[in-house]
Write a protein that holds these residues in place. Structure first.
Motif, mmCIF file in Angstrom:
data_model
loop_
_atom_site.group_PDB
_atom_site.id
_atom_site.type_symbol
_atom_site.label_atom_id
_atom_site.label_comp_id
_atom_site.label_asym_id
_atom_site.label_seq_id
_atom_site.Cartn_x
_atom_site.Cartn_y
_atom_site.Cartn_z
ATOM 1 N N ALA A 197 0.834 -1.200 0.000
ATOM 2 C CA ALA A 197 0.000 0.000 0.000
ATOM 3 C C ALA A 197 0.866 1.246 0.000
ATOM 4 N N VAL A 198 0.460 2.242 -0.797
ATOM 5 C CA VAL A 198 0.980 3.606 -0.686
ATOM 6 C C VAL A 198 -0.163 4.438 -0.128
ATOM 7 N N LEU A 199 -0.003 4.946 1.071
ATOM 8 C CA LEU A 199 -1.099 5.600 1.783
ATOM 9 C C LEU A 199 -1.413 6.985 1.237
ATOM 10 N N ASN A 200 -0.389 7.728 0.867
ATOM 11 C CA ASN A 200 -0.545 9.112 0.415
ATOM 12 C C ASN A 200 0.787 9.592 -0.105
ATOM 13 N N LEU A 201 0.762 10.697 -0.830
ATOM 14 C CA LEU A 201 1.991 11.299 -1.339
ATOM 15 C C LEU A 201 1.905 12.806 -1.171
ATOM 16 N N ALA A 202 2.883 13.378 -0.498
ATOM 17 C CA ALA A 202 2.997 14.819 -0.349
ATOM 18 C C ALA A 202 4.477 15.158 -0.331
ATOM 19 N N PRO A 203 4.847 16.387 -0.692
ATOM 20 C CA PRO A 203 6.274 16.726 -0.739
ATOM 21 C C PRO A 203 6.964 16.470 0.593
ATOM 22 N N ASP A 204 8.033 15.697 0.563
ATOM 23 C CA ASP A 204 8.807 15.383 1.767
ATOM 24 C C ASP A 204 10.154 14.824 1.310
ATOM 25 N N HIS A 205 11.184 15.112 2.048
ATOM 26 C CA HIS A 205 12.532 14.593 1.759
ATOM 27 C C HIS A 205 12.983 14.933 0.333
ATOM 28 N N LEU A 206 12.524 16.069 -0.185
ATOM 29 C CA LEU A 206 12.884 16.398 -1.568
ATOM 30 C C LEU A 206 14.356 16.746 -1.711
ATOM 31 N N ASP A 207 14.987 17.176 -0.602
ATOM 32 C CA ASP A 207 16.428 17.435 -0.660
ATOM 33 C C ASP A 207 17.187 16.145 -0.921
ATOM 34 N N TRP A 208 16.666 15.019 -0.443
ATOM 35 C CA TRP A 208 17.309 13.715 -0.618
ATOM 36 C C TRP A 208 17.043 13.162 -2.015
ATOM 37 N N HIS A 209 15.791 13.230 -2.438
ATOM 38 C CA HIS A 209 15.404 12.615 -3.715
ATOM 39 C C HIS A 209 15.671 13.515 -4.925
ATOM 40 N N GLY A 210 15.705 14.812 -4.702
ATOM 41 C CA GLY A 210 16.001 15.734 -5.798
ATOM 42 C C GLY A 210 14.787 16.354 -6.428
ATOM 43 N N SER A 211 13.635 15.658 -6.393
ATOM 44 C CA SER A 211 12.406 16.193 -6.982
ATOM 45 C C SER A 211 11.225 15.389 -6.466
ATOM 46 N N MET A 212 10.031 15.959 -6.624
ATOM 47 C CA MET A 212 8.817 15.239 -6.237
ATOM 48 C C MET A 212 8.634 14.005 -7.107
ATOM 49 N N GLU A 213 9.012 14.122 -8.369
ATOM 50 C CA GLU A 213 8.872 12.985 -9.281
ATOM 51 C C GLU A 213 9.747 11.816 -8.843
ATOM 52 N N ALA A 214 10.980 12.112 -8.433
ATOM 53 C CA ALA A 214 11.883 11.057 -7.980
ATOM 54 C C ALA A 214 11.393 10.453 -6.667
ATOM 55 N N TYR A 215 10.873 11.299 -5.778
ATOM 56 C CA TYR A 215 10.314 10.814 -4.507
ATOM 57 C C TYR A 215 9.154 9.859 -4.766
ATOM 58 N N ALA A 216 8.224 10.261 -5.636
ATOM 59 C CA ALA A 216 7.085 9.403 -5.954
ATOM 60 C C ALA A 216 7.539 8.110 -6.626
ATOM 61 N N ARG A 217 8.520 8.212 -7.497
ATOM 62 C CA ARG A 217 9.018 7.017 -8.185
ATOM 63 C C ARG A 217 9.579 6.003 -7.189
ATOM 64 N N ASP A 218 10.302 6.490 -6.193
ATOM 65 C CA ASP A 218 10.840 5.572 -5.186
ATOM 66 C C ASP A 218 9.729 4.973 -4.339
ATOM 67 N N LYS A 219 8.732 5.762 -3.983
ATOM 68 C CA LYS A 219 7.585 5.211 -3.260
ATOM 69 C C LYS A 219 6.910 4.113 -4.092
ATOM 70 N N GLY A 220 6.780 4.360 -5.393
ATOM 71 C CA GLY A 220 6.098 3.414 -6.271
ATOM 72 C C GLY A 220 6.804 2.089 -6.437
ATOM 73 N N ARG A 221 8.083 2.021 -6.078
ATOM 74 C CA ARG A 221 8.812 0.744 -6.161
ATOM 75 C C ARG A 221 8.148 -0.332 -5.307
ATOM 76 N N ILE A 222 7.399 0.066 -4.303
ATOM 77 C CA ILE A 222 6.794 -0.901 -3.387
ATOM 78 C C ILE A 222 5.781 -1.794 -4.093
ATOM 79 N N TYR A 223 5.230 -1.311 -5.224
ATOM 80 C CA TYR A 223 4.235 -2.084 -5.975
ATOM 81 C C TYR A 223 4.868 -3.094 -6.936
ATOM 82 N N GLU A 224 6.144 -2.938 -7.235
ATOM 83 C CA GLU A 224 6.773 -3.780 -8.252
ATOM 84 C C GLU A 224 6.692 -5.259 -7.853
ATOM 85 N N GLY A 225 6.145 -6.070 -8.744
ATOM 86 C CA GLY A 225 6.094 -7.506 -8.518
ATOM 87 C C GLY A 225 5.072 -7.973 -7.505
#
Length: 480
Positions: A197-225
């Motif tokens: 499950a991905v519960l929600n997405l809001a801007p957070d840790h963007l300094d680490w990920h570089g962008s909201m798109e990269a942050y969301a992409r990493d969250k989305g890895r949880i669905y793979e497979g």
């Protein structure tokens, strides 16, 4: 980056580390156990660490006594001969060490990836949860439901219980409830959960990920497979988009959760009842009652959403409806998560010190009205206009503390100019007593004084726990 690369020399199973040169990046709560586990499996381990303080030297001595090489104060250089890096989750992807690894074709794993690879052939499946807010509560609810069904389980991962310990310990589990951060998911290329499950997405840790798109992409890895269900938030379209983009096993279904009436393949709420229209026969026409809203503690909207997500994952694993109800009834939230402290003169005092970002504070503010809001701290680059605009009609008043309180004060002036604001020009720990005293002055019977800071705590306190404790102590002093 090298995190997704896998070469033929990289270990693919629990017994494949013999003689492999593995660099562990970072000491701390994940690096030390990872180094020990790898060393015990015959790897030639070198630990690199940026810091060289007393704690690091103590940990280094412990590892060196086992024959593990440790380099303190040098986390940038790739040790010669490295075939694999296992990193602490907080190390940013743009560090020189990882750039060097990418150029050399060396893969990078996190401790979650290592735990996944070290599972035995009869390992317990993982039910995984991520999101900007609510992860810990949802995972704990899920574990409570699974236990109510008679299953051997544990809440593990980013929640503070090491996945390596869970995977390699003597206790046998039927299923694991796993909390995963975006950092952990970034470094876990081969993770394949039973359901997630991905519960929600809001801007957070963007300094680490570089962008909201990269942050969301990493969250989305949880669905793979995923094998059975990808659980998403109907009210947060970004989570559904991640499901659509995921490469899942044949037959895996998208399952939504909503605070409204659920459609087919969704869980939701009907007249105070949590209901399931996803894991029932003929979901076009039928629904299964799971629990009452009053079975959820506390029954705030965002916590009901957490309960629905936990229920969806449990149902995906075949848990009966009765266990959902019993598990939710048995669950008690951790401290400082919308915790009712006291009622004084008809005013409720609620501690949600864990609301350390605007998304969490918005959910907290939506649970009450009228509110005297205690807020402020370290903003971490956040802006507050949207939060204040959405919550303005609920506010009786606001008391502001902390280093970045001016950002909230200015947002209140723009979007809620009629709301009285007390701006405490203090960042000392004792400021909380004054904040609570001022909030009491503003509050009227029937109001809620709510600590939902929307900021981190480290300008005034060690952590959000100490901040919440200070609030509760101040409330008790008022009531003395």
């Amino acid at each position: 980056m090298g995190s997704g690369q896998v070469t033929s020399s990289v270990p693919s199973g629990p017994s494949d580390f013999q003689g492999k040169h593995v660099t562990v990046a970072g000491l701390g709560v994940s690096g030390v156990p990872a180094a020990k586990v790898l060393h015990a499996r015959g790897a030639i381990v070198t630990v690199v660490n940026d810091g060289d303080d007393a704690r690091a030297r103590e940990q280094a001595a412990e590892l060196e006594a086992l024959g593990i090489t440790v380099r303190l104060g040098d986390g940038a250089t790739l040790p010669e001969g490295t075939e694999l890096i296992v990193t602490a989750p907080g190390w940013q992807p743009d560090k020189p060490l990882f750039r060097a690894a990418g150029q050399a074709g060396v893969p990078v794993w996190g401790d979650v990836e290592l735990a996944w690879r070290l599972r035995g052939p009869d390992a317990a499946p993982w039910l995984a949860v991520t999101g900007t807010n609510g992860k810990t509560t949802t995972v704990q609810m899920l574990a409570s439901i699974l236990r109510a069904a008679g299953l051997r389980t544990a809440a593990v991962g980013n929640i503070g219980v090491s996945l390596l310990d869970a995977v390699l310990g003597e206790e046998q589990y039927d299923v694991l409830a796993v909390e995963l951060s975006s950092y952990q998911l970034h470094w876990a290329p081969s993770l394949r959960a039973h359901s997630a499950a991905v519960l929600n997405l809001a801007p957070d840790h963007l300094d680490w990920h570089g962008s909201m798109e990269a942050y969301a992409r990493d969250k989305g890895r949880i669905y793979e497979g995923n094998k059975v269900a990808c659980v998403y938030n109907v009210a947060d379209k970004a989570t559904e988009d991640l499901v659509r983009e995921a490469d899942v096993e044949e037959g895996c279904r998208a399952v939504g959760f909503t605070l409204g009436t659920p459609g087919p393949s969704e869980l939701g709420v009907v007249e105070g009842i949590l209901v399931d229209r996803a894991f029932v026969a003929d979901r076009q026409k039928n629904a299964q009652e799971l629990a009452e809203v009053s079975d959820v503690d506390p029954p705030a909207p965002h916590n009901i959403a957490n309960a629905l997500a936990a229920a969806a994952l449990a149902r995906a694993f075949g848990v009966p409806a009765r266990a959902v109800r019993d598990g939710l009834r048995a669950f008690r939230p951790d401290a400082h998560r919308i915790a009712h402290v006291a009622d004084i003169d008809g005013v409720a005092y609620v501690d949600d010190s864990k609301a350390t970002n605007t998304h969490a504070a918005e959910a907290s503010l939506a649970a009450y009205e009228p509110i005297v809001w205690i807020a402020g701290g370290l903003a971490k680059g956040a802006t507050f206009d949207e939060l204040v605009a959405k919550s303005a009609k609920r506010l009786r008043g606001a008391v502001l503390i902390g280093a970045d309180r001016a950002l909230i004060r200015d947002a209140l002036a723009r979007h809620a100019p009629e709301v009285p604001v007390v701006d405490l020009d203090r960042t000392d720990t004792e400021a909380m007593l004054q904040a609570v005293t001022e909030a009491k002055r503003l509050a009227q019977p029937g109001d809620t004084v709510l600590l939902a800071p929307a900021c981190a705590s480290m300008d005034m306190f060690t952590n959000y726990n100490q901040r919440g404790d200070a609030f509760a102590a101040a409330v008790r002093e008022l009531d003395a």
